[in-house]
Write a protein that holds these residues in place. Structure first.
Motif, PDB file in Angstrom:
ATOM      1  N   ALA A 190      -4.378  -0.101  -3.047  1.00 44.29           N
ATOM      2  CA  ALA A 190      -4.018   1.320  -3.105  1.00 44.29           C
ATOM      3  C   ALA A 190      -4.353   1.898  -4.473  1.00 44.29           C
ATOM      4  O   ALA A 190      -4.849   3.027  -4.584  1.00 44.29           O
ATOM      5  N   ALA A 191      -4.096   1.119  -5.521  1.00 44.77           N
ATOM      6  CA  ALA A 191      -4.379   1.592  -6.878  1.00 44.77           C
ATOM      7  C   ALA A 191      -5.871   1.793  -7.096  1.00 44.77           C
ATOM      8  O   ALA A 191      -6.290   2.750  -7.754  1.00 44.77           O
ATOM      9  N   LEU A 192      -6.679   0.882  -6.542  1.00 47.41           N
ATOM     10  CA  LEU A 192      -8.131   1.014  -6.714  1.00 47.41           C
ATOM     11  C   LEU A 192      -8.621   2.319  -6.104  1.00 47.41           C
ATOM     12  O   LEU A 192      -9.358   3.079  -6.737  1.00 47.41           O
ATOM     13  N   PHE A 193      -8.206   2.593  -4.869  1.00 45.07           N
ATOM     14  CA  PHE A 193      -8.631   3.830  -4.211  1.00 45.07           C
ATOM     15  C   PHE A 193      -8.077   5.056  -4.935  1.00 45.07           C
ATOM     16  O   PHE A 193      -8.783   6.042  -5.138  1.00 45.07           O
ATOM     17  N   ALA A 194      -6.795   4.997  -5.320  1.00 43.55           N
ATOM     18  CA  ALA A 194      -6.168   6.150  -5.971  1.00 43.55           C
ATOM     19  C   ALA A 194      -6.815   6.424  -7.331  1.00 43.55           C
ATOM     20  O   ALA A 194      -7.079   7.578  -7.690  1.00 43.55           O
ATOM     21  N   GLN A 195      -7.086   5.379  -8.098  1.00 45.24           N
ATOM     22  CA  GLN A 195      -7.623   5.568  -9.439  1.00 45.24           C
ATOM     23  C   GLN A 195      -9.095   5.986  -9.406  1.00 45.24           C
ATOM     24  O   GLN A 195      -9.513   6.893 -10.126  1.00 45.24           O
ATOM     25  N   ILE A 196      -9.891   5.313  -8.568  1.00 44.09           N
ATOM     26  CA  ILE A 196     -11.314   5.677  -8.498  1.00 44.09           C
ATOM     27  C   ILE A 196     -11.469   7.070  -7.904  1.00 44.09           C
ATOM     28  O   ILE A 196     -12.187   7.921  -8.447  1.00 44.09           O
ATOM     29  N   GLY A 197     -10.792   7.335  -6.772  1.00 43.06           N
ATOM     30  CA  GLY A 197     -10.891   8.651  -6.152  1.00 43.06           C
ATOM     31  C   GLY A 197     -10.378   9.754  -7.060  1.00 43.06           C
ATOM     32  O   GLY A 197     -11.042  10.778  -7.257  1.00 43.06           O
ATOM     33  N   GLY A 198      -9.199   9.539  -7.641  1.00 46.19           N
ATOM     34  CA  GLY A 198      -8.639  10.541  -8.542  1.00 46.19           C
ATOM     35  C   GLY A 198      -9.480  10.726  -9.784  1.00 46.19           C
ATOM     36  O   GLY A 198      -9.646  11.847 -10.284  1.00 46.19           O
ATOM     37  N   VAL A 211       0.839  -1.210   0.000  1.00 49.13           N
ATOM     38  CA  VAL A 211       0.000   0.000   0.000  1.00 49.13           C
ATOM     39  C   VAL A 211       0.867   1.250   0.000  1.00 49.13           C
ATOM     40  O   VAL A 211       0.702   2.155  -0.833  1.00 49.13           O
ATOM     41  N   PHE A 212       1.816   1.316   0.925  1.00 46.70           N
ATOM     42  CA  PHE A 212       2.566   2.557   1.105  1.00 46.70           C
ATOM     43  C   PHE A 212       3.635   2.774   0.034  1.00 46.70           C
ATOM     44  O   PHE A 212       3.915   3.913  -0.334  1.00 46.70           O
ATOM     45  N   THR A 213       4.221   1.712  -0.477  1.00 41.77           N
ATOM     46  CA  THR A 213       5.170   1.899  -1.580  1.00 41.77           C
ATOM     47  C   THR A 213       4.457   2.444  -2.801  1.00 41.77           C
ATOM     48  O   THR A 213       4.963   3.327  -3.497  1.00 41.77           O
ATOM     49  N   SER A 214       3.254   1.931  -3.057  1.00 36.80           N
ATOM     50  CA  SER A 214       2.456   2.429  -4.177  1.00 36.80           C
ATOM     51  C   SER A 214       2.143   3.912  -4.014  1.00 36.80           C
ATOM     52  O   SER A 214       2.317   4.711  -4.940  1.00 36.80           O
TER      53      SER A 214
END
Length: 656
Positions: free
Chosen positions: A162-170, A84-87
């Motif tokens: 992490a990618a799911l949250f970052a991509q959907i939120g962004g 999560v955090f490295t991403s």
């Protein structure tokens, strides 16, 4: 273990290159105070969003880690948190570079468009180099500690979450701001796209960074990491055949790809006299040649099996074919985009119908190429699963270069907006706008590449999961199997509905706010009063973070629930349906939305801004925005997330 030196050195070299370029960018002076001021607004908005996003993910991560620690083991939980955090760290580093590169690109455009082009390219390469470098180094260190690839599944799962949250939120953030700015500013008020009088314009520029840079960076980080992890898990089962060195086959292939990507990015300077889009494709050709050469060396000297080299080449070919198909269906030079622009003369309805027609056709070529590549590799290798891994890693070999081309898009988009807001000469704005069309095509190419890679990865995930749980066949004569396949097919439609609906809800709030400001703040449209940019940024931030939670929970909870309650065969059937559905829906969303966007730009570049056909194209573009930047990318991550979730629980005995 000595072979680990190669991926560690390759990763550290990429990180070093990214750090060097970032420091150069940071030290660069901006000649225009106005551009610097606008750039600072964007940077502040980006930091505000990412800090809130981090807090939201921090609420979820410990809960998931505790569950993993109790149900599996503590090391899976630890690697999950690291994933999560490295991403997030790598995405933040790349995004921070992008917010600096956009101002520098706008400033450089006042001197030379060619200089601005190269600034944007090298600004984007910071993202490309950092995500690949950090992934290789961290995974190498983790394997050195555990000497077993299975705990690394937690890292891949964390990167995907992490990618799911970052991509959907962004994605929700950027599309809500973009739609609100377009519908009220361009259509209702008839002002330019990046006019400083539009209250949503800064939020729109912020969104380019948090969605297209940070979100896409997290997306490709999980693609790169997941493919290494699944490849190593498969390789572990083949140690008796190939020897212990086969465990490092995925990492060494990726290392060759990193070296090739760096050479490809550097080679772009050799094609200064070419058009920007042509220079990108020449750079991709250079990357491809060196990637193929590197894969030959790894296949020949490490595993002594040239069938794996052929598999890798088929993976590279899959990437290139997908790129060509996307360029045809979504690029501004392709016939479908010209047909959409022509249909706009008859109104928005025919624009949308024409775009949907071409979009529904667009996934076919890529799917056929994927099937050919996987089937051919499997046949040539005599039924070796490692050949499918080679195809999968082959689709990743250009990832550093492709991420560079992708990040170029939002940097140029921001630079164009900054130039227009700062009152730069019309010719400079026009030149940056033309580069923006190239950026749109590059972003669509990245999505096509990522979707193709994700689909091939799913073959590996299927085989790995079925092998671990002992499933050799699935009886489709039983209604239960068909039931779970259908349930899997439905899931991507549900995720798409939620993400598109979230973008619409947030966009409606944005439209209402922009209208309110135009109505209640005298002098905005005359340029006599400053709009309230902060309120628009806050609307996108709050709602994007709230709306990203439900799709994320469904993507994790449903496969785990099905696997634990109904058994491994049910989860296997669910995976088949979910991936098959996503593999077709994702490219449709990506290509259709990009085609609508480029059709609008085609009309604008021909000097018909404000015309009836332009208004129709703008309306259609707003329909395509949540398709290409929210739903499509979310489905790619969903495909891998459900697969990694399945691998996580493969060793747990079902409840019934």
């Amino acid at each position: 273990m000595k072979l680990l030196i190669i991926p560690v050195v390759a990763g550290l070299t990429c990180i070093g290159a990214a750090l060097y370029l970032f420091l150069r960018l940071r030290a660069a002076k901006i000649s225009s105070p106005k551009m610097s001021e606008i750039g600072s607004y964007i940077a502040i908005g980006v930091r505000a969003y990412l800090s809130r996003q981090l807090r939201a993910i921090l609420l979820v991560t410990p809960v998931v880690a505790i569950v993993l620690g109790f149900t599996l083991n503590i090391w899976i939980a630890v690697t999950f948190v690291l994933g999560v955090f490295t991403s997030l760290i790598t995405a933040y580093m790349g995004m921070s570079a992008s917010t600096r590169a956009n101002v520098k690109t706008a400033a450089d455009a006042t001197r030379s468009v060619n200089t601005a082009f190269h600034t944007a390219v090298f600004g984007g390469s910071i993202m490309g180099f950092s995500i690949t470098g950090f992934s290789l180094v961290v995974l190498s260190v983790l394997y050195l500690l555990f000497k077993d690839p299975n705990p690394l599944v937690g890292f891949g799962f964390g990167a995907s979450l992490a990618a799911l949250f970052a991509q959907i939120g962004g994605g929700i953030y950027t599309k809500a701001a973009d739609i609100g700015a377009d519908l009220v500013g361009k259509v209702e008020a008839n002002i330019p796209e990046d006019d400083p009088r539009n209250p949503a314009v800064v939020a729109d520029l912020v969104g380019d960074n948090v969605g297209d840079c940070a979100g896409r960076g997290a997306d490709l980080f999980q693609t790169f990491s997941d493919d290494i992890v699944t490849g190593m898990v498969v390789a572990l089962t083949l140690v008796p055949k190939y020897g212990g060195a086969v465990l490092f086959f995925p990492m060494l292939l990726q290392s060759a790809g990193l070296a090739a990507s760096m050479l490809g990015v550097l080679s772009i300077r050799l094609f200064d006299r070419s058009k920007p889009e042509t220079a990108f494709y020449w750079g991709m050709a250079v990357t491809t040649v060196f990637a193929v050469l590197g894969s030959f060396l790894v296949s020949h000297f490490l595993v002594h099996d040239m069938a794996l080299f052929i598999g890798t080449c088929l993976g590279v070919a899959t990437t290139l074919v997908s790129s060509i198909i996307t360029r045809y269906y979504a690029g501004s030079s392709g016939k479908p985009v010209h047909d959409i622009a022509e249909a706009s003369k008859r109104g928005v309805a025919l624009n949308v119908i024409t775009g949907l027609s071409a979009g529904l056709q667009s996934p076919l070529g890529s799917i056929v190429m994927i099937v050919i590549a996987v089937a051919a590799a499997y046949f040539i290798s005599g039924g070796s699963l490692l050949a499918i891994v080679a195809v999968n890693i082959g689709t990743d070999l250009l990832i550093g270069y492709i991420m560079t081309a992708d990040a170029f898009g939002p940097i140029i988009d921001n630079a164009s907006g900054i130039a227009e807001m700062s009152g730069a000469h019309e010719q400079i704005v026009h030149s940056l706008s033309q580069l923006d069309s190239v950026g749109n095509t590059m972003k669509a190419t990245t999505k096509a590449y990522a979707m193709s890679s994700g689909t091939v990865t799913s073959f590996v995930l299927f085989s790995t999961y079925f092998s671990i749980v002992g499933l050799k066949t699935m009886n489709v004569m039983e209604p239960y199997s068909i039931a779970f396949i259908l349930l899997g097919i439905c899931l991507p439609y549900l995720i798409s509905s939620l993400t598109i609906g979230s973008a619409a809800k947030t966009a409606m709030l944005m439209v209402d706010e922009v209208r309110r400001q135009f109505r209640t703040i005298p002098g905005i449209l005359k340029g006599e009063a400053m709009p309230d940019y902060a309120t628009c940024i806050d609307i996108s931030t709050r709602n994007a973070l709230k709306e990203m939670i439900l799709p994320g929970v469904i993507s994790i909870a449903v496969p785990i629930f099905v696997g634990l309650v109904f058994g491994h065969w049910a989860l296997g059937a669910l995976l088949i349906g979910a991936v098959l559905s996503s593999a077709l829906l994702g490219p449709f969303f990506n290509n259709t939305g990009t085609a609508f966007d480029n059709a609008k730009k085609l009309i604008e570049d021909s000097g018909r801004k404000g015309s009836f056909e332009h208004q129709a194209a703008v309306a259609a573009d707003t329909v395509g925005d949540p398709l290409k930047d929210v739903a499509g990318p979310a489905l790619l991550i969903f495909m891998k997330l459900v697969g990694m979730a399945a691998l996580l629980i493969a060793g747990i005995k079902p409840l019934f």
